[in-house]
Motif scaffolding. Structure first.
Motif, mmCIF file in Angstrom:
data_model
loop_
_atom_site.group_PDB
_atom_site.id
_atom_site.type_symbol
_atom_site.label_atom_id
_atom_site.label_comp_id
_atom_site.label_asym_id
_atom_site.label_seq_id
_atom_site.Cartn_x
_atom_site.Cartn_y
_atom_site.Cartn_z
ATOM 1 N N GLU A 181 5.311 3.808 4.824
ATOM 2 C CA GLU A 181 5.036 3.782 3.384
ATOM 3 C C GLU A 181 5.153 2.366 2.824
ATOM 4 N N ILE A 182 6.185 1.652 3.246
ATOM 5 C CA ILE A 182 6.381 0.285 2.758
ATOM 6 C C ILE A 182 5.294 -0.639 3.302
ATOM 7 N N ASP A 183 4.920 -0.445 4.560
ATOM 8 C CA ASP A 183 3.931 -1.314 5.190
ATOM 9 C C ASP A 183 2.574 -1.198 4.508
ATOM 10 N N ARG A 184 2.220 -0.025 4.032
ATOM 11 C CA ARG A 184 0.922 0.142 3.352
ATOM 12 C C ARG A 184 0.837 -0.745 2.121
ATOM 13 N N ILE A 185 1.968 -0.928 1.457
ATOM 14 C CA ILE A 185 1.996 -1.795 0.269
ATOM 15 C C ILE A 185 2.042 -3.262 0.702
ATOM 16 N N ALA A 186 2.932 -3.574 1.646
ATOM 17 C CA ALA A 186 3.118 -4.972 2.068
ATOM 18 C C ALA A 186 1.862 -5.564 2.677
#
Length: 274
Positions: free
Chosen positions: A265-270
């Protein structure tokens, strides 16, 4: 930004985050394969590219009496079997120049341990194999100093470079992670890896062995992914209390999937900002 291809896996650029994971050291063919198979099942469910890791020799143990692994020949044989069985790339450490050639025949990624990242002959000659070279940043180095390591690898005509953050010494027997080091090293143009488990290690903290605080692994992992790393490095074990090396800073296998769900989930934003 260079994209580094490891088999069918592309690391870097705007590619999804990859995982390098496995036990610290080969504890035997059966158990090592069991852990690798379990991680592959988890990453397969989540769609995360997976690279298996385990050390055939832990040459930098705190005590001479500590378990080091099966050694070069037996260890590479086990890693070759795991590579074939799981169908994934494999990574392991090399510690001296005479290990490079045999290791390169089996391994997809040659890893330079943090304590050895300034050893010019080791770094350069490993790079001459054309294999992917993952260099762990020394606990004693500033992130900008890793540019010199990159240049040594490039001198060999090799652009297949990964740089790994694993914490920096902060006083005696303690490591901290400066999240600024991740974008600094990434600015050199190569993918950056975060070692989530060695970063919570307490080197020599148990006297004749290292200790660690695994409870902080999820916090540092989420922070590093938010900072925009290209891959994670994690040492995992079905029962770290029984592990023959680095048990206190390894993540329990049954805790891995939930953490990786957060990572995705965090990687999709980063990734939008990489």
């Amino acid at each position: 930004m260079h994209t580094v291809n490891i088999g069918s896996i592309a690391v870097g650029g705007k590619n999804p985050i990859a995982l390098i994971a496995g036990p610290c050291v080969i504890e035997g063919a059966e158990r090592t394969l069991k852990i690798g198979r379990a991680v592959k099942e988890i990453t397969g469910r989540l769609g995360i590219p997976y690279i298996f890791k385990a050390s055939f020799d832990k040459a930098n143990r705190s005590s001479y009496q500590s378990f080091r692994g099966p050694g070069l020949e037996a260890g590479l044989s086990i890693l070759a079997d795991i590579k074939k069985e799981l169908g994934v790339p494999v990574l392991s450490d090399i510690h001296c120049v005479n290990q490079i050639e045999p290791a390169a025949r089996t391994l997809d990624v040659l890893q330079i341990p943090a304590f050895l990242c300034r050893q010019t002959d080791l770094v350069y000659k490993a790079a001459c194999t054309g294999k992917v070279i993952n260099v762990k940043k020394g606990q004693f180095l500033a992130p900008q100093d890793m540019k010199n390591v990159v240049d040594k690898i490039r001198e060999a005509g090799n652009e297949r470079i990964l740089l790994t953050e694993r914490g920096v010494s902060f006083g005696y027997n303690n490591l901290v992670v400066d999240m600024r080091s991740l974008p600094i090293m990434r600015s050199f143009g190569y993918p950056v890896v975060f070692d989530a488990t060695h970063s919570v290690q307490i080197p020599g903290g148990a006297g004749t062995a290292s200790s660690g605080k695994r409870e902080f692994i999820p916090y540092l992992t989420r922070a590093a992914v938010a900072a925009g790393v290209d891959a994670l490095f994690m040492e995992v074990h079905d029962n770290p209390e029984e592990a023959l090396s680095d048990g206190p800073n390894m993540i329990y296998l049954d805790k891995l999937e939930d953490l990786l769900k957060d990572v995705l989930e965090i990687d999709r934003i980063a990734r939008k900002h990489r």
